[in-house]
Enzyme design. Structure first.
Site, PDB file in Angstrom:
ATOM      1  N   HIS A 272      10.021 -12.292  69.288  1.00 35.00           N
ATOM      2  CA  HIS A 272       8.763 -11.947  68.600  1.00 35.00           C
ATOM      3  C   HIS A 272       8.679 -12.718  67.293  1.00 35.00           C
ATOM      4  O   HIS A 272       9.673 -12.850  66.578  1.00 35.00           O
ATOM      5  CB  HIS A 272       8.642 -10.443  68.356  1.00 35.00           C
TER       6      HIS A 272
ATOM      7  N   GLU B  29      16.275  -6.896  65.913  1.00 34.68           N
ATOM      8  CA  GLU B  29      16.518  -5.512  66.348  1.00 34.68           C
ATOM      9  C   GLU B  29      15.905  -5.232  67.707  1.00 34.68           C
ATOM     10  O   GLU B  29      16.364  -4.346  68.421  1.00 34.68           O
ATOM     11  CB  GLU B  29      15.963  -4.528  65.303  1.00 34.68           C
TER      12      GLU B  29
HETATM   13  P1  5GP Z   1      13.164  -7.652  64.327  1.00 36.82           P
HETATM   14  O1  5GP Z   1      14.023  -6.966  63.276  1.00 36.82           O
HETATM   15  O2  5GP Z   1      13.762  -7.532  65.704  1.00 36.82           O
HETATM   16  O3  5GP Z   1      12.759  -9.045  63.961  1.00 36.82           O
HETATM   17  O4  5GP Z   1      11.798  -6.854  64.318  1.00 36.82           O
HETATM   18  C1  5GP Z   1      11.472  -5.849  65.202  1.00 36.82           C
HETATM   19  C2  5GP Z   1      10.117  -5.346  64.762  1.00 36.82           C
HETATM   20  O5  5GP Z   1       9.556  -4.599  65.824  1.00 36.82           O
HETATM   21  C3  5GP Z   1      10.186  -4.423  63.534  1.00 36.82           C
HETATM   22  O6  5GP Z   1       9.323  -4.937  62.531  1.00 36.82           O
HETATM   23  C4  5GP Z   1       9.710  -3.078  64.085  1.00 36.82           C
HETATM   24  O7  5GP Z   1       8.944  -2.359  63.159  1.00 36.82           O
HETATM   25  C5  5GP Z   1       8.901  -3.480  65.294  1.00 36.82           C
HETATM   26  N1  5GP Z   1       8.881  -2.485  66.361  1.00 36.82           N
HETATM   27  C6  5GP Z   1       9.950  -1.830  66.868  1.00 36.82           C
HETATM   28  N2  5GP Z   1       9.548  -1.008  67.858  1.00 36.82           N
HETATM   29  C7  5GP Z   1       8.194  -1.167  67.978  1.00 36.82           C
HETATM   30  C8  5GP Z   1       7.209  -0.571  68.823  1.00 36.82           C
HETATM   31  O8  5GP Z   1       7.481   0.268  69.661  1.00 36.82           O
HETATM   32  N3  5GP Z   1       5.924  -0.991  68.651  1.00 36.82           N
HETATM   33  C9  5GP Z   1       5.595  -1.909  67.716  1.00 36.82           C
HETATM   34  N4  5GP Z   1       4.303  -2.239  67.627  1.00 36.82           N
HETATM   35  N5  5GP Z   1       6.492  -2.490  66.911  1.00 36.82           N
HETATM   36  C10 5GP Z   1       7.782  -2.112  67.027  1.00 36.82           C
END
Ligand code: 5GP
Ligand code: ZN
Length: 140
Positions: free
Chosen positions: A100, A95
């Site tokens: 990450h 997302e």
């Molecule tokens: P993905 O689904 O891309 O692997 O995970 C994105 C992660 O980033 C999610 O767990 C979400 O909670 C986290 N996240 C999104 N926006 C922010 C932010 O502004 N700050 C932090 N610390 N985490 C974020």
């Protein structure tokens, strides 16, 4: 890179609760944790997808995640196990388009888990595994 939230965090223009920083990467608390203590490890330099990430930096992210996993186990956070998770691409659950690595502390009954497709459990015959292995090997 315009409007990447993780680049903004690296540049200290958006807040984050850091647990670790060095010249290549940063680790901070996920803003919406799956479990208490959920961390993200990111490269300082923007890379949207794994293909854009220098493998040496990728190795470093993993090494830092290993350290964080140990720190979680030794901290007061409830941590009976760890999942490392990385989503590369929308279909894989990505997302935020800045690579990450999730470090997710696990404990019995935490409610988190993986969902498998309906035909999971079938063991393909060896010749099928060999054919897939061959096609991947050819792409290396
Ligand atoms: P993905 O689904 O891309 O692997 O995970 C994105 C992660 O980033 C999610 O767990 C979400 O909670 C986290 N996240 C999104 N926006 C922010 C932010 O502004 N700050 C932090 N610390 N985490 C974020
Ligand atoms: Zn970025």
């Amino acid at each position: 890179m315009a409007s990447c939230i993780f680049c903004e965090i690296v540049a200290n223009r958006q807040p984050a609760s850091f647990v670790y920083r060095d010249e290549l990467c940063a680790a901070f608390m996920d803003i919406q944790p799956v479990t208490r203590g959920h961390l993200l490890v990111i490269p300082n330099r923007h890379a949207a997808f794994l293909v854009e990430l220098d493998p040496r930096v990728g190795g470093h992210l993993f090494a830092v995640a290993q350290r964080l996993a140990q720190a979680l186990r030794e901290s007061e956070v409830r941590c009976e196990g760890i999942n490392l998770f990385l989503a590369d691409g929308t279909v894989a659950g990505q997302e935020v388009f800045h690579v990450h690595l999730h470090v997710i502390p696990r404990h019995r009954g935490d409610g988190f888990g993986l969902r498998f497709p309906p035909d999971y459990g079938r063991r393909p015959p060896r010749h099928e595994l060999d054919a897939v292995a061959e096609s991947i090997r050819a792409a290396l």
